[in-house]
Scaffold this motif. Structure first.
Motif, short mmCIF file in Angstrom:
data_model
loop_
_atom_site.label_atom_id
_atom_site.label_comp_id
_atom_site.label_asym_id
_atom_site.label_seq_id
_atom_site.Cartn_x
_atom_site.Cartn_y
_atom_site.Cartn_z
N VAL A 134 71.42 76.02 104.37
CA VAL A 134 72.31 75.42 103.39
C VAL A 134 71.50 74.42 102.55
O VAL A 134 71.69 74.29 101.35
CB VAL A 134 73.50 74.72 104.08
N ILE A 135 70.57 73.74 103.23
CA ILE A 135 69.75 72.76 102.52
C ILE A 135 68.75 73.48 101.62
O ILE A 135 68.64 73.20 100.44
CB ILE A 135 69.03 71.83 103.51
N SER A 136 68.03 74.42 102.18
CA SER A 136 67.10 75.21 101.35
C SER A 136 66.64 76.42 102.13
O SER A 136 66.51 76.37 103.36
CB SER A 136 65.88 74.37 100.96
N ILE A 137 66.36 77.51 101.43
CA ILE A 137 65.82 78.67 102.14
C ILE A 137 64.29 78.66 102.10
O ILE A 137 63.65 79.50 102.69
CB ILE A 137 66.35 80.00 101.54
N ASN A 138 63.73 77.67 101.41
CA ASN A 138 62.27 77.61 101.31
C ASN A 138 61.71 76.44 102.11
O ASN A 138 62.45 75.55 102.52
CB ASN A 138 61.85 77.44 99.85
N THR A 139 60.40 76.48 102.30
CA THR A 139 59.73 75.34 102.91
C THR A 139 59.75 74.17 101.95
O THR A 139 59.55 74.35 100.74
CB THR A 139 58.25 75.69 103.19
N ILE A 140 60.04 72.97 102.47
CA ILE A 140 59.91 71.76 101.65
C ILE A 140 58.72 71.00 102.18
O ILE A 140 58.74 70.51 103.32
CB ILE A 140 61.18 70.89 101.74
N THR A 141 57.69 70.91 101.39
CA THR A 141 56.49 70.21 101.84
C THR A 141 56.67 68.71 101.64
O THR A 141 57.25 68.27 100.65
CB THR A 141 55.25 70.68 101.05
N ILE A 142 56.21 67.94 102.62
CA ILE A 142 56.34 66.48 102.54
C ILE A 142 54.97 65.88 102.19
O ILE A 142 53.98 66.19 102.86
CB ILE A 142 56.82 65.90 103.87
N GLY A 236 59.55 70.67 105.98
CA GLY A 236 60.81 71.07 106.57
C GLY A 236 61.01 72.54 106.28
O GLY A 236 60.76 73.01 105.18
N TYR A 237 61.43 73.31 107.33
CA TYR A 237 61.60 74.74 107.10
C TYR A 237 62.59 75.29 108.13
O TYR A 237 62.54 74.91 109.31
CB TYR A 237 60.24 75.44 107.22
#
Lengths: 321, 506
Positions: A134-142, A236-237
């Motif tokens: 729901v937040i994202s279907i992709n990796t969010i790099t920090i 985040g993934y």
């Protein structure tokens, strides 16, 4: 004479020593304190999760949601820090509270509706994993400086060795959990609950509170492991930590905790996690083996340990009769 | 009265109902400090309900409970414990995985700033066990390292530590041997002398008279009376529990015809010599001949079912010999018993007999199928024939083999189970309480059936707590008391009075 209840833990420790020795003989460069410390560095999150899982299993339950809660924690952290610009000092306490609340809710459902922990936490596992997307279907790099510094900081030890901040967190969790398990009412009530729930009730122990707290604690540990995992992966993934719940359960069982509840030690779980780490390390030193060999070896070890536990308890029955 | 003291516990006019059942109606009970008070009654008398009320497991519908003249609402096990009422159950309700010391103190461990002080706890546990119960043991070992008898003493120690005023011992002696019982009684007497009020529930009459000062009898959820143990003869105790006055006990019309003189010449089907199993039944001799009905009489818990289970191989004897059809030690499992032509209808129809979700026909053919092995299915046509035949023979209603068994009445379910075993054409049929909880008509039918089967040469071991029934169908009766076969009564001396005296041990 060794007390019988410590036999599984001693066997686990001996196995760990044996595997480490075998690795040291076979591969040059294996026998070093840093290899041992790397086990901790690479498995800090697994250790934290497995500590929470130990409490759950000792209480006679199971928590399948831990891997998904880790993924959800990385996802929420990444999204809030990276996309919303929240400060980590707010985000980290927030995800810890969310993890604990998630565990609390599952514990409450398990207790008040008298539903099998397996089913409730299975539902929790799907739910948390689904929420990631729901937040994202992709990796969010920090790339927030706090997270990168947590990931890169090396705590120097004498002799040129080092550990990461995550290792410190994990060791503090282990120490706190040992104290919690053996020197507090909550810990002893957890053992009582796993020994016999109906007895615990008739002995006037707070069964409801203990059971719910156990899952809350596991949720908290999962969220903390999620934070540590975020330091480790810097992203985040939704596919992070898939199947980690099974690794945690395996570590707990290899550490000598009975799946039926009531018997087990945090220290055993500590060794159980390290054994998994050693297997991985040996396989990476070997170089040509597929990483799936880790699973094969862990599968065999699990079988071995369950049979060992069975034999020990059977012998105990024989001696009493 | 020997004493005019205040009762510590007074329960008055207690009512408790469950959907469809009145478990307690107007029961009173009182307990004095420094006495051991036995609570007696047959199955369904309301003993366990009363104890569950007292321990806060059940709440009452009506009535009052006073502890030391204070009216109390006991609404949870915790509340009961706080009030000073502690219970030690037959299955020890402690945690086997924790240490002895923890089992005594858990929930009230000595602590400083939330940290449990193990050393102090262990020392306190040792001291408590030594001074109050006079036992010395390693309190750091897990409870599971000790025998049930010791575990019970630990449970008592826990109760004492909660500063119990009232101690309830619910069938504490059922799984103890004689020495262990003696040790327990010593502890009970010591605690009594210290002023504790002890409520003691047991099925063993000898034990009741050995330690109790006073006896309260319940029957069918009602209060029968409270008596001083030394003023209540055993036979009266039994007659009050069963609900038959002695005067009423004249000979009943017997349906069984007088046995033929050739009886003793008939072949032995089963012969037990000094057969016994520790904790279940003391060694006994018993023979059953072809076509003979042997009744087993005795109060609940006297060892009737335990005896029957030995004959069926459901439990293994640990001494003595069992000859079946002349072969020694032929039975080591129910499978072998079935192969030897023995059939067993268990007491608990619901849990050990019927399989709810199967039809009447499927329930019936189970045992026969088992004897054939699961790979040689009985042809469906044959199944239908058999089901129809036995539905007719046993007069099962409704006569529909495809009905789910759970939809039948208790009596008809019982007949289906009977049919299941009759299908295997057994030589010996063991019936454990075959008529419990079924209506009068169905009862009479089952009794008639037993007589008919024996007339056709089948041997029957008939277990029942109803005296009339045992007398009506049996050729010979073995009487059990406190897990001992105390008497065998032959046909010509059978009377209810005889039987009851044997059961009571007078």
């Amino acid at each position: 004479m060794l007390k019988r209840q410590y036999i599984p833990i001693v066997v686990t420790a001996a196995l760990l020593a044996f595997m480490f020795a075998a690795g040291s003989f076979r591969y040059t460069g294996f026998f070093s304190l840093q290899v041992l410390l790397n086990l901790l560095i690479d498995n800090a999150f697994l250790l934290i999760v497995a500590v929470g899982m130990t409490f759950v299993i000792v209480s006679g339950g199971i928590d399948l949601s831990v891997g998904s809660v880790i993924a959800l924690t990385t996802m929420i952290s990444a999204s809030l820090v990276q996309q919303q610009g929240w400060p980590p000092a707010v985000v980290i306490p927030l995800v810890l509270v969310l993890g604990a609340a998630f565990g609390w809710l599952m514990g409450a459902i398990i207790h008040y509706f008298k539903i099998q922990p397996f089913i409730v936490t299975l539902a929790g596992m799907f739910l948390a994993r689904g929420l990631c997307y729901v937040i994202s279907i992709n990796t969010i790099t920090i790339d927030h400086p706090f997270y990168t510094s947590m990931a890169q900081t090396k705590i120097k030890l004498p002799g040129g060795f080092f550990i990461s901040i995550s290792v410190v967190i994990a060791l503090v969790v282990v120490a706190a959990a040992i104290y919690l398990a053996h020197y507090t009412r909550f810990g002893r009530n957890t053992y009582a609950l796993g020994g016999s729930e109906s007895s615990a009730l008739l002995m006037g122990l707070p069964v409801a509170r203990t059971k719910i707290l156990v899952y809350t604690f596991s949720g908290l540990c999962s969220a903390l492991a999620g934070v540590v995992f975020t330091f480790y992966m810097l992203s985040g993934y939704g596919l992070h930590a898939v199947g980690l719940e099974l690794d945690a359960i395996a570590a707990v069982v290899i550490g000598g905790t009975l799946l039926t509840g009531g018997v087990g030690y945090i220290l055993g779980t500590f060794f159980g996690v390290l054994i998994q780490g050693v297997i991985q390390t040996i396989i990476s030193f070997e170089g040509t083996l597929s990483s799936w060999w880790t699973k094969i070896v862990i599968g065999l070890l699990l079988l071995l340990f369950i049979v060992l536990q069975r034999l020990l308890s059977a012998r105990r029955q024989m001696q009493k009769a | 009265m020997e004493r005019e003291r205040e009762p510590i516990l007074q329960m008055s006019n207690i009512h408790k109902g469950f959907p469809g059942v009145k478990a307690l109606s107007g029961v009173s009970f009182r307990l004095f400090p420094g006495e051991i008070h036995a609570l007696m009654g047959e199955n369904g008398a309301g003993k366990s309900t009363l104890i569950k009320v007292l321990t806060g497991v059940y709440s009452i519908d009506q009535g009052t409970v006073e502890l030391a003249r204070q009216r109390m609402a006991i609404d949870s096990p915790q509340a009961a414990q706080m009030a000073g009422i502690s219970t030690v159950y037959q299955e020890v309700n402690l945690c086997p995985n924790l240490t002895v010391a923890e089992n005594i103190f858990i929930g009230r461990e000595p602590r400083r700033f939330g940290r449990i002080l193990w050393k102090e706890m262990n020392a306190a546990a040792e001291k408590l066990l030594l001074t109050r119960l006079q036992i010395r043991m390693d309190v750091k070992l897990p409870l599971s390292a000790y025998s049930v008898a010791i575990q019970q003493l630990v449970a008592i120690a826990r109760a004492l530590n909660i500063s119990a005023k009232v101690l309830i011992l619910d069938e504490p002696t059922s799984s103890l041997d004689r020495n262990e019982v003696k040790q327990l009684f010593e502890v009970m007497n010591k605690l009594k002398a210290e002023g504790l009020a002890i409520l003691f529930v047991t099925h063993f009459l000898d034990q009741v008279y050995e330690v109790s000062d006073r006896i309260t009898i319940l029957r069918g959820g009602e209060f029968v009376g409270e008596y001083l143990a030394k003023e209540l003869p055993r036979i009266e105790l039994v007659s009050k529990m069963i609900g038959k006055e002695l005067q009423q006990l004249d000979a009943l019309p017997r349906e069984k015809e007088a046995a033929s003189a050739a009886e003793s010449a008939k072949a032995l089907v089963i012969e037990a010599k000094a057969l016994g199993r520790k904790g279940a039944i003391e060694p006994f001799d018993l023979t059953i001949r072809k076509g003979e009905v042997v009744g087993l009489a005795g109060l609940l818990g006297s060892g009737r079912t335990e005896l029957a289970r030995l004959f069926f191989g459901a439990d293994r004897p640990d001494q003595g010999a069992l000859r079946v059809n002349g072969v020694k030690d032929g039975i080591t499992s129910p499978r072998e018993a079935i192969d030897q032509g023995i059939a067993f209808c268990p007491e608990n129809r619901k849990t050990e007999g019927i399989i709810d979700e199967l039809t009447v026909r499927e329930n019936m053919i189970l045992a026969l199928q088992a004897t054939r092995g699961w790979f040689r299915a009985i042809p469906r046509k044959r199944q239908d024939e058999l089901a129809d035949e036995y539905i007719k023979a046993l007069n099962i209603n409704p006569p529909n083999p495809e009905q789910l068994i759970k939809n039948l009445s208790g009596g008809n379910q019982q007949k289906v189970i009977l049919g299941r075993w009759l299908l295997t054409q057994p030589k010996l049929l063991i019936l454990d309480e075959p008529t419990r909880g079924i209506d009068v008509g169905a009862k009479a039918e089952i009794q008639k059936l037993v007589l008919k089967l024996s007339g056709e040469g089948m041997s029957v071991l008939f277990v029942s707590s109803e005296l009339e029934e045992v007398l009506r169908v049996s050729d010979r009766i073995a009487v059990l008391r406190d897990h001992v076969v105390v008497k065998e009564i032959a046909e010509d001396e059978m009377s209810q009075q005889q039987l009851m005296q044997a059961m009571a041990g007078e």
